[in-house]
Design a protein around this motif. Sequence first.
Motif, PDB file in Angstrom:
ATOM      1  N   ILE A  25     -91.370 -21.514  86.662  1.00 47.22           N
ATOM      2  CA  ILE A  25     -90.371 -22.422  87.231  1.00 47.22           C
ATOM      3  C   ILE A  25     -90.003 -21.989  88.647  1.00 47.22           C
ATOM      4  CG2 ILE A  25     -87.954 -23.169  87.025  1.00 47.22           C
ATOM      5  CD1 ILE A  25     -88.398 -23.206  83.971  1.00 47.22           C
ATOM      6  N   GLY A  26     -89.889 -20.695  88.877  1.00 52.52           N
ATOM      7  CA  GLY A  26     -89.585 -20.193  90.222  1.00 52.52           C
ATOM      8  C   GLY A  26     -90.672 -20.541  91.222  1.00 52.52           C
ATOM      9  N   VAL A  28     -92.811 -23.115  91.038  1.00 44.88           N
ATOM     10  CA  VAL A  28     -92.765 -24.559  91.273  1.00 44.88           C
ATOM     11  C   VAL A  28     -91.597 -24.910  92.190  1.00 44.88           C
ATOM     12  CG1 VAL A  28     -92.381 -26.788  90.144  1.00 44.88           C
ATOM     13  CG2 VAL A  28     -93.951 -25.153  89.131  1.00 44.88           C
ATOM     14  N   ARG A  29     -90.425 -24.302  91.980  1.00 46.35           N
ATOM     15  CA  ARG A  29     -89.266 -24.559  92.822  1.00 46.35           C
ATOM     16  C   ARG A  29     -89.540 -24.159  94.273  1.00 46.35           C
ATOM     17  NH1 ARG A  29     -85.639 -22.232  95.483  1.00 46.35           N
ATOM     18  NH2 ARG A  29     -86.204 -20.162  94.811  1.00 46.35           N
ATOM     19  N   THR A  30     -90.170 -23.014  94.467  1.00 47.42           N
ATOM     20  CA  THR A  30     -90.493 -22.559  95.813  1.00 47.42           C
ATOM     21  C   THR A  30     -91.489 -23.509  96.482  1.00 47.42           C
ATOM     22  OG1 THR A  30     -90.109 -20.275  95.160  1.00 47.42           O
ATOM     23  CG2 THR A  30     -91.380 -20.621  97.170  1.00 47.42           C
ATOM     24  N   ASP A  31     -92.473 -23.996  95.747  1.00 51.16           N
ATOM     25  CA  ASP A  31     -93.429 -24.944  96.309  1.00 51.16           C
ATOM     26  C   ASP A  31     -92.765 -26.253  96.704  1.00 51.16           C
ATOM     27  OD1 ASP A  31     -95.538 -23.234  96.145  1.00 51.16           O
ATOM     28  OD2 ASP A  31     -96.410 -24.105  94.338  1.00 51.16           O
ATOM     29  N   LEU A  32     -91.815 -26.714  95.902  1.00 46.94           N
ATOM     30  CA  LEU A  32     -91.163 -27.988  96.187  1.00 46.94           C
ATOM     31  C   LEU A  32     -90.110 -27.888  97.290  1.00 46.94           C
ATOM     32  CD1 LEU A  32     -90.680 -29.460  92.607  1.00 46.94           C
ATOM     33  CD2 LEU A  32     -92.328 -30.158  94.330  1.00 46.94           C
ATOM     34  N   PHE A  33     -89.287 -26.857  97.249  1.00 45.54           N
ATOM     35  CA  PHE A  33     -88.137 -26.787  98.137  1.00 45.54           C
ATOM     36  C   PHE A  33     -88.218 -25.675  99.179  1.00 45.54           C
ATOM     37  CE2 PHE A  33     -86.558 -28.312  93.965  1.00 45.54           C
ATOM     38  CZ  PHE A  33     -86.312 -29.619  94.344  1.00 45.54           C
ATOM     39  N   ALA A  36     -85.798 -19.764  99.054  1.00 45.66           N
ATOM     40  CA  ALA A  36     -84.340 -19.742  99.186  1.00 45.66           C
ATOM     41  C   ALA A  36     -83.978 -18.686 100.220  1.00 45.66           C
ATOM     42  CB  ALA A  36     -83.690 -19.426  97.849  1.00 45.66           C
TER      43      ALA A  36
END
Length: 164
Positions: A25-26, A28-33, A36
């Motif tokens: 999940i981390g 995928v989140r980094t790829d999308l957004f 951080a």
Amino acid sequence: MSALTLTLIRLAFLAVLWLFVIAAIGVVRTDLFGPALSARQQRRQRQAQRARAPQPARSVRAPRVKRGEPQRLLVTAGPLSGTALDLTDQQITIGRANDATLALNDDYASSRHARLFPQDGQWIVEDLGSTNGTYLDRQKVTQPMPVPVGVPIRIGKTVLELRR
């Protein structure tokens, strides 16, 4: 095998499985957004981008500009919108690489995407084998092409124009 050992193995397997899911999940989140960043890291990134922005070459005496010749390259759309480069007799490399004359922060641009260079009194655009292509007024650049003043050059989401 005892019941206690079997229960501990099951719990360890479940913990490893959850760690894998959280890591996925981390990613995928980094790829999308994007990554951080803290407020401090965001300030540093903005300062680094300002420092990397090309500064116009200062000369003792400005060369004579012929009437009708473009004098600058202007980014009209994209992340660097509003950025302008003064045109000299040097070629301009465009891409995501840090050593490019115009370093783009565009996911659809290659590291060495295109180049603009003067030849026989006009500016020529050449695609450097990019993945997504370079477009000169909706026409894909497959060979070096002359760039008229005011005609958009599109590289990913970034649009450039030669201006007088």
